[in-house]
Design a protein around this motif. Structure first.
Motif, PDB file in Angstrom:
ATOM      1  N   ILE A  55     -32.447  22.406   2.830  1.00  0.00           N
ATOM      2  CA  ILE A  55     -31.486  21.846   1.875  1.00  0.00           C
ATOM      3  C   ILE A  55     -32.188  21.655   0.535  1.00  0.00           C
ATOM      4  O   ILE A  55     -33.404  21.470   0.478  1.00  0.00           O
ATOM      5  N   GLY A  56     -31.409  21.713  -0.548  1.00  0.00           N
ATOM      6  CA  GLY A  56     -31.913  21.298  -1.836  1.00  0.00           C
ATOM      7  C   GLY A  56     -31.988  19.790  -1.872  1.00  0.00           C
ATOM      8  O   GLY A  56     -31.064  19.092  -1.444  1.00  0.00           O
ATOM      9  N   ILE A  57     -33.088  19.250  -2.375  1.00  0.00           N
ATOM     10  CA  ILE A  57     -33.330  17.817  -2.244  1.00  0.00           C
ATOM     11  C   ILE A  57     -33.092  17.053  -3.545  1.00  0.00           C
ATOM     12  O   ILE A  57     -33.219  15.826  -3.588  1.00  0.00           O
ATOM     13  N   GLY A  58     -32.686  17.770  -4.600  1.00  0.00           N
ATOM     14  CA  GLY A  58     -32.502  17.091  -5.880  1.00  0.00           C
ATOM     15  C   GLY A  58     -31.417  16.032  -5.835  1.00  0.00           C
ATOM     16  O   GLY A  58     -31.642  14.861  -6.201  1.00  0.00           O
ATOM     17  N   GLY A  59     -30.210  16.396  -5.366  1.00  0.00           N
ATOM     18  CA  GLY A  59     -29.124  15.429  -5.291  1.00  0.00           C
ATOM     19  C   GLY A  59     -29.397  14.279  -4.342  1.00  0.00           C
ATOM     20  O   GLY A  59     -29.254  13.094  -4.703  1.00  0.00           O
ATOM     21  N   PRO A  60     -29.791  14.545  -3.079  1.00  0.00           N
ATOM     22  CA  PRO A  60     -30.093  13.448  -2.157  1.00  0.00           C
ATOM     23  C   PRO A  60     -31.185  12.517  -2.662  1.00  0.00           C
ATOM     24  O   PRO A  60     -31.155  11.310  -2.384  1.00  0.00           O
ATOM     25  N   THR A  61     -32.163  13.052  -3.419  1.00  0.00           N
ATOM     26  CA  THR A  61     -33.230  12.181  -3.941  1.00  0.00           C
ATOM     27  C   THR A  61     -32.667  11.145  -4.890  1.00  0.00           C
ATOM     28  O   THR A  61     -33.033   9.956  -4.843  1.00  0.00           O
ATOM     29  N   ARG A  62     -31.743  11.569  -5.762  1.00  0.00           N
ATOM     30  CA  ARG A  62     -31.138  10.612  -6.689  1.00  0.00           C
ATOM     31  C   ARG A  62     -30.266   9.599  -5.952  1.00  0.00           C
ATOM     32  O   ARG A  62     -30.196   8.428  -6.340  1.00  0.00           O
ATOM     33  N   VAL A  99     -26.130  23.127   3.622  1.00  0.00           N
ATOM     34  CA  VAL A  99     -27.270  23.442   4.481  1.00  0.00           C
ATOM     35  C   VAL A  99     -27.416  24.958   4.592  1.00  0.00           C
ATOM     36  O   VAL A  99     -26.445  25.670   4.834  1.00  0.00           O
ATOM     37  N   GLU A 100     -28.623  25.443   4.424  1.00  0.00           N
ATOM     38  CA  GLU A 100     -28.911  26.863   4.576  1.00  0.00           C
ATOM     39  C   GLU A 100     -29.646  27.052   5.897  1.00  0.00           C
ATOM     40  O   GLU A 100     -30.735  26.513   6.096  1.00  0.00           O
ATOM     41  N   VAL A 101     -29.046  27.803   6.800  1.00  0.00           N
ATOM     42  CA  VAL A 101     -29.610  28.010   8.130  1.00  0.00           C
ATOM     43  C   VAL A 101     -30.309  29.368   8.158  1.00  0.00           C
ATOM     44  O   VAL A 101     -29.661  30.399   7.973  1.00  0.00           O
ATOM     45  N   ASP A 102     -31.608  29.348   8.378  1.00  0.00           N
ATOM     46  CA  ASP A 102     -32.349  30.607   8.510  1.00  0.00           C
ATOM     47  C   ASP A 102     -32.154  31.192   9.900  1.00  0.00           C
ATOM     48  O   ASP A 102     -31.913  32.386  10.054  1.00  0.00           O
ATOM     49  N   ARG A 103     -32.222  30.358  10.913  1.00  0.00           N
ATOM     50  CA  ARG A 103     -31.978  30.723  12.306  1.00  0.00           C
ATOM     51  C   ARG A 103     -31.854  29.414  13.084  1.00  0.00           C
ATOM     52  O   ARG A 103     -32.243  28.353  12.563  1.00  0.00           O
ATOM     53  N   PRO A 104     -31.304  29.423  14.293  1.00  0.00           N
ATOM     54  CA  PRO A 104     -31.270  28.188  15.082  1.00  0.00           C
ATOM     55  C   PRO A 104     -32.677  27.612  15.242  1.00  0.00           C
ATOM     56  O   PRO A 104     -33.581  28.276  15.741  1.00  0.00           O
ATOM     57  N   GLY A 105     -32.851  26.380  14.773  1.00  0.00           N
ATOM     58  CA  GLY A 105     -34.162  25.746  14.814  1.00  0.00           C
ATOM     59  C   GLY A 105     -34.810  25.599  13.462  1.00  0.00           C
ATOM     60  O   GLY A 105     -35.812  24.889  13.333  1.00  0.00           O
ATOM     61  N   ARG A 115     -25.477  26.904  19.802  1.00  0.00           N
ATOM     62  CA  ARG A 115     -24.643  25.751  20.170  1.00  0.00           C
ATOM     63  C   ARG A 115     -25.445  24.461  20.127  1.00  0.00           C
ATOM     64  O   ARG A 115     -24.974  23.437  19.628  1.00  0.00           O
ATOM     65  N   ALA A 116     -26.679  24.510  20.643  1.00  0.00           N
ATOM     66  CA  ALA A 116     -27.488  23.300  20.682  1.00  0.00           C
ATOM     67  C   ALA A 116     -27.907  22.842  19.288  1.00  0.00           C
ATOM     68  O   ALA A 116     -28.116  21.644  19.062  1.00  0.00           O
ATOM     69  N   PHE A 117     -28.031  23.807  18.354  1.00  0.00           N
ATOM     70  CA  PHE A 117     -28.463  23.449  16.996  1.00  0.00           C
ATOM     71  C   PHE A 117     -27.313  22.937  16.132  1.00  0.00           C
ATOM     72  O   PHE A 117     -27.539  22.353  15.073  1.00  0.00           O
ATOM     73  N   GLU A 118     -26.084  23.165  16.573  1.00  0.00           N
ATOM     74  CA  GLU A 118     -24.918  22.763  15.780  1.00  0.00           C
ATOM     75  C   GLU A 118     -24.906  21.263  15.467  1.00  0.00           C
ATOM     76  O   GLU A 118     -24.666  20.872  14.318  1.00  0.00           O
ATOM     77  N   PRO A 119     -25.163  20.352  16.445  1.00  0.00           N
ATOM     78  CA  PRO A 119     -25.186  18.914  16.095  1.00  0.00           C
ATOM     79  C   PRO A 119     -26.274  18.566  15.085  1.00  0.00           C
ATOM     80  O   PRO A 119     -26.084  17.667  14.265  1.00  0.00           O
ATOM     81  N   VAL A 120     -27.402  19.273  15.132  1.00  0.00           N
ATOM     82  CA  VAL A 120     -28.469  19.020  14.164  1.00  0.00           C
ATOM     83  C   VAL A 120     -28.007  19.397  12.758  1.00  0.00           C
ATOM     84  O   VAL A 120     -28.243  18.665  11.791  1.00  0.00           O
ATOM     85  N   ILE A 121     -27.324  20.540  12.649  1.00  0.00           N
ATOM     86  CA  ILE A 121     -26.817  20.958  11.339  1.00  0.00           C
ATOM     87  C   ILE A 121     -25.810  19.942  10.814  1.00  0.00           C
ATOM     88  O   ILE A 121     -25.821  19.577   9.629  1.00  0.00           O
ATOM     89  N   SER A 122     -24.922  19.464  11.694  1.00  0.00           N
ATOM     90  CA  SER A 122     -23.933  18.474  11.270  1.00  0.00           C
ATOM     91  C   SER A 122     -24.615  17.203  10.794  1.00  0.00           C
ATOM     92  O   SER A 122     -24.169  16.567   9.822  1.00  0.00           O
ATOM     93  N   ALA A 123     -25.697  16.796  11.466  1.00  0.00           N
ATOM     94  CA  ALA A 123     -26.424  15.598  11.044  1.00  0.00           C
ATOM     95  C   ALA A 123     -27.058  15.801   9.673  1.00  0.00           C
ATOM     96  O   ALA A 123     -27.072  14.882   8.840  1.00  0.00           O
ATOM     97  N   ILE A 124     -27.578  17.011   9.415  1.00  0.00           N
ATOM     98  CA  ILE A 124     -28.154  17.294   8.092  1.00  0.00           C
ATOM     99  C   ILE A 124     -27.066  17.274   7.031  1.00  0.00           C
ATOM    100  O   ILE A 124     -27.259  16.760   5.916  1.00  0.00           O
ATOM    101  N   PRO A 164     -39.709  26.500  -9.294  1.00  0.00           N
ATOM    102  CA  PRO A 164     -39.073  26.449  -7.975  1.00  0.00           C
ATOM    103  C   PRO A 164     -38.414  25.094  -7.750  1.00  0.00           C
ATOM    104  O   PRO A 164     -38.962  24.050  -8.126  1.00  0.00           O
ATOM    105  N   PRO A 165     -37.239  25.087  -7.129  1.00  0.00           N
ATOM    106  CA  PRO A 165     -36.565  23.808  -6.884  1.00  0.00           C
ATOM    107  C   PRO A 165     -37.232  23.046  -5.747  1.00  0.00           C
ATOM    108  O   PRO A 165     -37.865  23.638  -4.865  1.00  0.00           O
ATOM    109  N   ARG A 166     -37.082  21.754  -5.749  1.00  0.00           N
ATOM    110  CA  ARG A 166     -37.570  20.934  -4.645  1.00  0.00           C
ATOM    111  C   ARG A 166     -36.632  21.130  -3.464  1.00  0.00           C
ATOM    112  O   ARG A 166     -35.408  20.993  -3.579  1.00  0.00           O
ATOM    113  N   MET A 167     -37.206  21.472  -2.319  1.00  0.00           N
ATOM    114  CA  MET A 167     -36.410  21.740  -1.133  1.00  0.00           C
ATOM    115  C   MET A 167     -37.030  21.037   0.063  1.00  0.00           C
ATOM    116  O   MET A 167     -38.244  20.807   0.118  1.00  0.00           O
TER     117      MET A 167
END
Length: 526
Positions: free
Chosen positions: A113-120, A103-109, A87-96, A11-14
């Motif tokens: 994300i896959g963490i392999g690239g950001p970790t490096r 970014v994979e959104v399951d539902r608002p809230g 609408r309220a969750f949109e700024p949070v997604i943009s920050a991620i 399983p990938p690190r997420m």
């Protein structure tokens, strides 16, 4: 010719980003509420989310509005607005997205994300968590982030606010209760078999689980064992499954766009089904006439239907089109096109939910019909009953909006408790809500009374229904007295119940309320 399926062994690190009680957070922002007053969000007169201060008063998901307000008279009642949540969750997604793309959104809230690239890039997983916290913290302070192997383990890690070291996700999941799985029927069966934790379930042989519970049980078994929650047979489908919808003239209303795209969405799902595939994750790309784009990935715990895809189109467009002027990536023109790109698919039989060996076709038809009704009439218009705790049949029946999770995992435990004063089985097949006034008379034609101690001085002889029809009572049982919540003046109930059978063999459940000294018809036994 499609590419061969590739099985992911590790399983990938997420990283999962979870905002608890997001419907409450969005409702507070929409209504300008500050501080921490007790707040509950309702759909179909039932609690779907509540604040921590409300939970401190005993409020929880699934409660009726009247019961919630009796527990907390100062409770602030708000209606759910899913568009406002998006609408309220949109700024949070943009920050991620500023930290990691895709970014994979399951539902608002809830997002991942896959963490392999950001970790490096950031030099470690802890550094990524700090970067995410700083980026999201400017939009909300109500967020938990977790890292683990696979999407399912990452979501549970986020709910506990922890970083699970690589390779230890199975041990982390093993201690969690079995109702962590999003499979109510399977969880109910496993609980009755004595399996209480994910670890106990994961310890069962995979072949035996598949043989006993079918593909749905095998899917849940992989989750419990710490295997990636994404389908093992997941792959990126060929490009011919991508669908593009052009709008001429361009549209700027979400309802108009969703209506215009409905046919293309249904064709999108049917094209996959014709090739034996079902979509679990898709990418939605929306573009304006000024060249601006909004790209989001939407993942579903099961398989996406046309209704599910349409809902996510609404959510994304509600959040994007309602951005204030001057915000990053705020659109300045109407929508000219939508593009649907399937990201992960599974064979259509690999996630069917029939537990007893059937092919699930009847369940799928019923699901589609009920989902269509819920779309036409609104969320909460179709409900699923579950058995819960209580003394009366009405209290023991909880209705959950179709497609929602159970309010909590404690309903089965509550139902098994003794509940002094509870009626013996069987329960009435028809429950009247609200109960109808009736008259129960003795042999002299006077009303049958129940004393304060729950005694019945005179036996019932006649039952007079609200319609005026009088039936002769040939058999009766009871009374079953109930004196509950005596410490609460508003919620206290002092009553007694009787079961009556008339000359035609029909049985009734009647209730005598000592507060107003009247009889009421609560249920009918067919």
């Amino acid at each position: 010719m499609t590419a061969p399926l590739r099985v992911r062994q590790t399983p990938p690190r997420m990283a999962a980003i979870w905002c608890p009680d997001w419907p409450v957070t969005a409702a507070r922002a929409e209504h300008g509420l500050f501080g921490d007053p007790p707040v509950a969000v309702f759909t179909a007169n039932r609690v779907v989310a509540c604040s921590q201060s409300a939970r401190n008063h005993g409020i929880k998901r699934g409660l009726r509005r009247r019961e919630a307000q009796s527990r907390c008279p100062d409770l602030i009642v708000l209606a759910r607005n899913e568009a406002a949540e998006a609408r309220a969750f949109e700024p949070v997604i943009s920050a991620i997205e500023a930290i990691a793309p895709g970014v994979e959104v399951d539902r608002p809230g809830l997002a991942a994300i896959g963490i392999g690239g950001p970790t490096r890039y950031f030099g470690g997983e802890t550094a990524v968590l700090h970067a995410l916290s700083r980026a999201i913290g400017t939009h909300t302070d109500n967020v938990l982030i977790g890292v683990a192997d696979g999407a399912f383990a990452a979501e549970q890690a986020a709910r506990h606010g922890t970083l699970v070291p690589a390779g230890t996700s199975p041990a982390f999941l093993a201690q969690l209760p079995i109702d962590t799985l999003d499979e109510p029927e399977l969880v109910d069966l496993l609980t009755r078999l004595g399996i209480r934790t994910l670890g106990a379930f994961a310890a069962l042989p995979a072949a035996d689980v598949h043989a006993r519970f079918g593909p749905a049980g095998a899917w849940a078994h992989r989750q419990a064992g710490g295997v990636d929650a994404r389908p093992i047979a997941a792959r990126r489908p060929p490009v011919e499954f991508e669908v593009t919808v052009e709008f001429d003239p361009p549209l700027d209303r979400v309802d108009s766009i969703a209506f215009s795209a409905r046919g293309a969405v249904e064709q999108f799902i049917l094209d996959l089904a014709d090739h034996g595939l079902a979509c679990t994750c898709f990418e939605l790309i929306s573009a304006t006439d000024r060249g601006e784009e909004s790209v989001r990935r939407w993942r579903h715990a099961g398989i996406l239907s046309a209704i599910d895809v349409t809902d996510r189109i609404r959510w994304q467009l509600e959040g994007w089109l309602n951005r204030a002027a001057g915000e990053p990536n705020a659109p300045t023109g109407p929508i000219t096109s939508l593009q649907l790109v399937p990201v992960d698919t599974v064979p259509t039989g690999s996630h069917q939910r029939a537990l007893w060996g059937a092919d699930g076709a009847a369940d799928e038809r019923a699901h589609r019909a009920l989902a269509r009704v819920a779309t036409l009439l609104g969320h909460g218009s179709v409900a699923t009953p579950v058995v819960s705790g209580g003394r009366s049949p009405a209290q023991r029946t909880k209705l959950i909006p179709w497609g929602d999770d159970r309010p909590d995992g404690s309903h089965d435990e509550l139902a098994r408790r003794p509940w002094p004063g509870r009626l013996p089985s069987p329960a009435p097949s028809v429950i009247l809500d609200p109960p109808q006034p009736v008259e129960v008379r003795d042999g002299t034609g006077h009303d049958v009374l129940v004393t304060e101690r729950g005694a019945l001085p005179n036996p019932p002889v006649h039952l007079v229904l609200e319609t005026g029809r009088t039936s002769t009572v040939t058999a009766w049982a009871g009374p079953w007295p109930v004196d509950e919540r005596w410490w609460d003046c508003q919620a206290r109930q002092q009553l007694a119940r009787l079961q009556l059978v008339d000359g035609s063999g029909r049985a009734y459940l009647v209730c005598y309320r000592l507060t107003d000294r009247r009889w009421y018809l609560e249920g009918i036994y067919d």
